[in-house]
Design a protein around this motif. Structure first.
Motif, PDB file in Angstrom:
ATOM      1  N   MET A   1      32.698 -23.329   2.517  1.00 55.19           N
ATOM      2  CA  MET A   1      32.370 -21.969   2.951  1.00 55.19           C
ATOM      3  C   MET A   1      33.508 -21.010   2.601  1.00 55.19           C
ATOM      4  O   MET A   1      33.277 -19.892   2.137  1.00 55.19           O
ATOM      5  N   GLY A   2      34.758 -21.500   2.801  1.00 54.58           N
ATOM      6  CA  GLY A   2      35.915 -20.667   2.463  1.00 54.58           C
ATOM      7  C   GLY A   2      35.913 -20.325   0.979  1.00 54.58           C
ATOM      8  O   GLY A   2      36.176 -19.173   0.594  1.00 54.58           O
ATOM      9  N   ALA A  31      44.792 -24.744   1.042  1.00 59.53           N
ATOM     10  CA  ALA A  31      43.987 -25.960   1.216  1.00 59.53           C
ATOM     11  C   ALA A  31      44.965 -27.108   1.429  1.00 59.53           C
ATOM     12  O   ALA A  31      46.179 -26.913   1.366  1.00 59.53           O
ATOM     13  N   LYS A  68      37.035 -27.274   9.115  1.00 61.21           N
ATOM     14  CA  LYS A  68      36.013 -27.851  10.002  1.00 61.21           C
ATOM     15  C   LYS A  68      36.380 -27.533  11.458  1.00 61.21           C
ATOM     16  O   LYS A  68      37.572 -27.436  11.798  1.00 61.21           O
ATOM     17  N   LEU A  71      39.268 -29.119  13.284  1.00 66.45           N
ATOM     18  CA  LEU A  71      40.633 -28.911  12.772  1.00 66.45           C
ATOM     19  C   LEU A  71      41.219 -27.568  13.201  1.00 66.45           C
ATOM     20  O   LEU A  71      42.391 -27.278  12.956  1.00 66.45           O
ATOM     21  N   GLN A  74      44.347 -27.638  15.521  1.00 66.72           N
ATOM     22  CA  GLN A  74      45.543 -28.100  14.791  1.00 66.72           C
ATOM     23  C   GLN A  74      46.086 -26.981  13.888  1.00 66.72           C
ATOM     24  O   GLN A  74      47.296 -26.737  13.840  1.00 66.72           O
ATOM     25  N   VAL A  75      45.205 -26.270  13.203  1.00 65.55           N
ATOM     26  CA  VAL A  75      45.661 -25.204  12.291  1.00 65.55           C
ATOM     27  C   VAL A  75      46.247 -24.041  13.097  1.00 65.55           C
ATOM     28  O   VAL A  75      47.275 -23.471  12.721  1.00 65.55           O
ATOM     29  N   VAL A  93      35.388 -19.002  10.800  1.00 70.34           N
ATOM     30  CA  VAL A  93      33.979 -19.249  10.468  1.00 70.34           C
ATOM     31  C   VAL A  93      33.531 -20.606  11.010  1.00 70.34           C
ATOM     32  O   VAL A  93      32.415 -21.045  10.742  1.00 70.34           O
ATOM     33  N   PRO A 122      29.185 -16.567   8.247  1.00 73.17           N
ATOM     34  CA  PRO A 122      28.561 -16.181   6.977  1.00 73.17           C
ATOM     35  C   PRO A 122      27.657 -17.308   6.483  1.00 73.17           C
ATOM     36  O   PRO A 122      27.526 -18.332   7.158  1.00 73.17           O
ATOM     37  N   ILE A 124      26.413 -19.393   2.520  1.00 71.73           N
ATOM     38  CA  ILE A 124      26.978 -19.608   1.182  1.00 71.73           C
ATOM     39  C   ILE A 124      26.514 -18.564   0.170  1.00 71.73           C
ATOM     40  O   ILE A 124      27.017 -18.529  -0.946  1.00 71.73           O
TER      41      ILE A 124
HETATM   42  N1  LIG Z   1      28.927 -24.875   4.817  1.00 70.79           N
HETATM   43  C1  LIG Z   1      28.302 -23.809   5.325  1.00 70.79           C
HETATM   44  O1  LIG Z   1      27.215 -23.369   4.902  1.00 70.79           O
HETATM   45  C2  LIG Z   1      28.956 -23.061   6.466  1.00 70.79           C
HETATM   46  C3  LIG Z   1      28.413 -21.859   6.919  1.00 70.79           C
HETATM   47  C4  LIG Z   1      29.065 -21.156   7.932  1.00 70.79           C
HETATM   48  C5  LIG Z   1      30.220 -21.678   8.498  1.00 70.79           C
HETATM   49  N2  LIG Z   1      30.701 -22.895   8.066  1.00 70.79           N
HETATM   50  C6  LIG Z   1      31.938 -23.393   8.669  1.00 70.79           C
HETATM   51  O2  LIG Z   1      32.920 -23.412   7.652  1.00 70.79           O
HETATM   52  C7  LIG Z   1      33.903 -24.392   7.976  1.00 70.79           C
HETATM   53  C8  LIG Z   1      34.215 -25.194   6.731  1.00 70.79           C
HETATM   54  O3  LIG Z   1      33.067 -25.924   6.360  1.00 70.79           O
HETATM   55  P1  LIG Z   1      32.942 -26.489   4.890  1.00 70.79           P
HETATM   56  O4  LIG Z   1      31.600 -27.109   4.803  1.00 70.79           O
HETATM   57  O5  LIG Z   1      33.298 -25.444   3.876  1.00 70.79           O
HETATM   58  O6  LIG Z   1      34.103 -27.602   4.916  1.00 70.79           O
HETATM   59  P2  LIG Z   1      34.877 -28.295   3.708  1.00 70.79           P
HETATM   60  O7  LIG Z   1      34.027 -28.320   2.488  1.00 70.79           O
HETATM   61  O8  LIG Z   1      35.428 -29.576   4.246  1.00 70.79           O
HETATM   62  O9  LIG Z   1      36.087 -27.309   3.395  1.00 70.79           O
HETATM   63  C9  LIG Z   1      37.165 -27.199   4.267  1.00 70.79           C
HETATM   64  C10 LIG Z   1      38.363 -26.721   3.473  1.00 70.79           C
HETATM   65  O10 LIG Z   1      39.455 -26.627   4.395  1.00 70.79           O
HETATM   66  C11 LIG Z   1      40.605 -27.134   3.755  1.00 70.79           C
HETATM   67  N3  LIG Z   1      41.514 -27.618   4.789  1.00 70.79           N
HETATM   68  C12 LIG Z   1      41.373 -28.683   5.609  1.00 70.79           C
HETATM   69  N4  LIG Z   1      42.419 -28.785   6.435  1.00 70.79           N
HETATM   70  C13 LIG Z   1      43.253 -27.768   6.127  1.00 70.79           C
HETATM   71  C14 LIG Z   1      44.503 -27.333   6.626  1.00 70.79           C
HETATM   72  N5  LIG Z   1      45.117 -27.988   7.611  1.00 70.79           N
HETATM   73  N6  LIG Z   1      45.055 -26.246   6.087  1.00 70.79           N
HETATM   74  C15 LIG Z   1      44.457 -25.570   5.075  1.00 70.79           C
HETATM   75  N7  LIG Z   1      43.255 -25.930   4.555  1.00 70.79           N
HETATM   76  C16 LIG Z   1      42.683 -27.020   5.075  1.00 70.79           C
HETATM   77  C17 LIG Z   1      40.127 -28.235   2.856  1.00 70.79           C
HETATM   78  O11 LIG Z   1      41.069 -28.444   1.828  1.00 70.79           O
HETATM   79  P3  LIG Z   1      40.925 -29.681   0.802  1.00 70.79           P
HETATM   80  O12 LIG Z   1      39.754 -29.335  -0.071  1.00 70.79           O
HETATM   81  O13 LIG Z   1      42.205 -29.657   0.053  1.00 70.79           O
HETATM   82  O14 LIG Z   1      40.714 -30.899   1.633  1.00 70.79           O
HETATM   83  C18 LIG Z   1      38.802 -27.664   2.353  1.00 70.79           C
HETATM   84  O15 LIG Z   1      39.002 -26.921   1.177  1.00 70.79           O
HETATM   85  C19 LIG Z   1      33.343 -25.248   9.092  1.00 70.79           C
HETATM   86  O16 LIG Z   1      34.038 -24.975  10.293  1.00 70.79           O
HETATM   87  C20 LIG Z   1      31.875 -24.822   9.198  1.00 70.79           C
HETATM   88  O17 LIG Z   1      31.424 -24.847  10.539  1.00 70.79           O
HETATM   89  C21 LIG Z   1      30.111 -23.561   7.052  1.00 70.79           C
END
Ligand SMILES: NC(=O)c1ccc[n+]([C@@H]2O[C@H](COP(=O)([O-])OP(=O)(O)OC[C@H]3O[C@@H](n4cnc5c(N)ncnc54)[C@H](OP(=O)(O)O)[C@@H]3O)[C@@H](O)[C@H]2O)c1
Length: 263
Positions: A1-2, A31, A68, A71, A74-75, A93, A122, A124
Motif C-alpha cells: 500500500m505504501g 523499508a 502491517k 508492526l 514497534q515503529v 494506513v 486508501p 491500491i
Molecule cells: N493492501 C491494501 O490494499 C491496503 C489498503 C489499505 C491499507 N492497507 C494497510 O497497509 C499496511 C501495509 O500493508 P501491505 O499489504 O502494503 O504490506 P506489505 O506488502 O508487507 O508492505 C509493508 C512494507 O513495510 C515495510 N516495513 C516493514 N517493517 C518496516 C520497518 N520497521 N520500517 C520501515 N519499513 C518497514 C516493508 O519493507 P520490506 O519490503 O523491505 O520488507 C514493506 O515494504 C497494512 O497495515 C494494511 O492494513 C493495505
C-alpha cells in the motif's frame, strides 16, 4: 500500500501538483530491505530512500506509516523520539489502528511533542491517482492540519473525512471493494467469451462499460436506478437481464459481501 501511495504521489509531483500552494512534494521512502528500496527507485527515479526510519524523517513534515498493523507499535517506539523536534502530521494506513490508538502509542513512547494523528484508509488505486481514501483525524485536530492531509491524499484520488466507526465499512467498500469489482469484471468477461468475444476484447468491453457508467453517474449525479430507467426499454432486453440478476440474488449477495468483513 505504501508503494502504491508513493507511486501516486510521485506521479502527482511529476504533474506539478502541490499539497498546498508552493508546497512541493519531496518523498523519502523507507523499508526493511534494500531490494524494496531499489524497486521503488526504479519505479520513481530520483526519489530519496533510506533503510533508517529515524534519519528519513528528520526533515519530514508528514510521516506516513504503512507497515502491517502489528508492526505499528514497534515503529512508533523507534521513531517517537526522533520526531520530538516539532509537531508533524502522522498518518497511518494500518487497518484497525485508529487515530486515538496512534496518539496513545506515541504517548506510551514518551513522545515530548503532540503531533496531529490521522487514520487513513486508501486503496491500491492510489498508484494510478484513483484511490478512494477515508480519513479519520484524532479529536482536537486543527482544521488546517486536516485540510493539509486531505490535500495530500487528494493528489492520489478522492477523499472522505469520516467518523472512526465508518473506517471499517469504508475499507470494505473501497479497499476490499477493488477485489469485488474485479470479480464483476471477470463475470462479465466470462459471459463475453461464452458469447463469442476473445478475452482481451471482453476485458476491454467490460472496462469501457464500467467507465461509461461511472462517467454518467459522476456527470449527472443521478441515482443508479434513474440511470437504469434511461437504458431500460419496457419489454426490452435490458429488463430481462436485470430481472435475472434479481432472481439470482445479486443485490443481496453484494450487500452480504460488503458486510462480511465486519463480523
Ligand atoms: N493492501 C491494501 O490494499 C491496503 C489498503 C489499505 C491499507 N492497507 C494497510 O497497509 C499496511 C501495509 O500493508 P501491505 O499489504 O502494503 O504490506 P506489505 O506488502 O508487507 O508492505 C509493508 C512494507 O513495510 C515495510 N516495513 C516493514 N517493517 C518496516 C520497518 N520497521 N520500517 C520501515 N519499513 C518497514 C516493508 O519493507 P520490506 O519490503 O523491505 O520488507 C514493506 O515494504 C497494512 O497495515 C494494511 O492494513 C493495505
Amino acid at each position: 500500500m505504501g508503494g502504491a501511495l508513493v507511486k501516486g504521489w510521485y506521479a502527482a509531483s511529476a504533474q506539478g501538483c502541490h499539497v498546498e500552494e508552493d508546497d512541493t512534494l519531496q518523498l523519502t521512502v523507507t523499508a526493511r530491505s534494500q531490494s524494496t528500496l531499489d524497486r521503488m527507485r526504479s519505479a520513481c527515479p530520483g526519489i530519496s530512500t533510506s533503510l533508517s526510519n529515524t534519519s528519513a524523517l528528520t526533515s519530514a513534515d508528514v510521516v506516513v506509516l504503512a507497515v502491517k498493523p502489528w508492526l505499528i507499535q514497534q515503529v512508533i517506539q523507534e521513531i517517537a523520539s526522533a520526531l520530538d523536534a516539532r509537531p508533524r502530521l502522522v498518518c497511518s494506513v494500518a487497518a484497525g489502528v485508529s487515530a486515538t490508538n496512534l496518539q496513545q502509542l506515541f504517548h506510551q513512547s514518551d513522545a515530548a511533542v503532540e503531533h496531529a494523528y490521522f487514520y487513513c484508509m486508501p486503496n491500491i488505486g492510489a498508484e494510478f491517482q484513483a484511490s478512494m481514501t477515508f480519513l479519520s483525524p484524532a479529536s482536537g485536530t486543527s482544521p488546517a492540519d486536516l485540510a493539509r492531509v486531505e490535500s495530500l491524499f487528494s493528489l492520489v484520488g478522492r477523499t472522505q473525512v469520516v467518523d472512526d466507526h465508518l473506517m471499517g465499512p469504508g475499507m470494505m467498500m473501497a479497499g476490499c471493494g477493488i477485489a469485488y469489482v474485479m470479480r464483476f469484471v471477470r463475470a462479465q468477461m466470462e459471459a463475453g467469451v461464452e458469447m463469442g468475444f476473445y478475452p482481451r476484447q471482453a476485458l476491454d468491453i467490460a472496462l469501457q462499460t464500467m467507465e461509461g457508467a461511472t462517467a454518467l453517474l459522476r456527470a449527472t449525479g443521478e441515482h443508479p436506478e434513474a440511470a437504469i430507467d434511461r437504458v431500460t426499454t419496457p419489454g426490452g432486453v435490458t429488463i430481462k437481464g436485470l430481472n435475472e440478476l434479481d432472481h439470482a440474488g445479486f443485490n443481496s449477495a453484494v450487500i452480504r459481501c460488503l458486510k462480511a468483513g465486519l463480523h
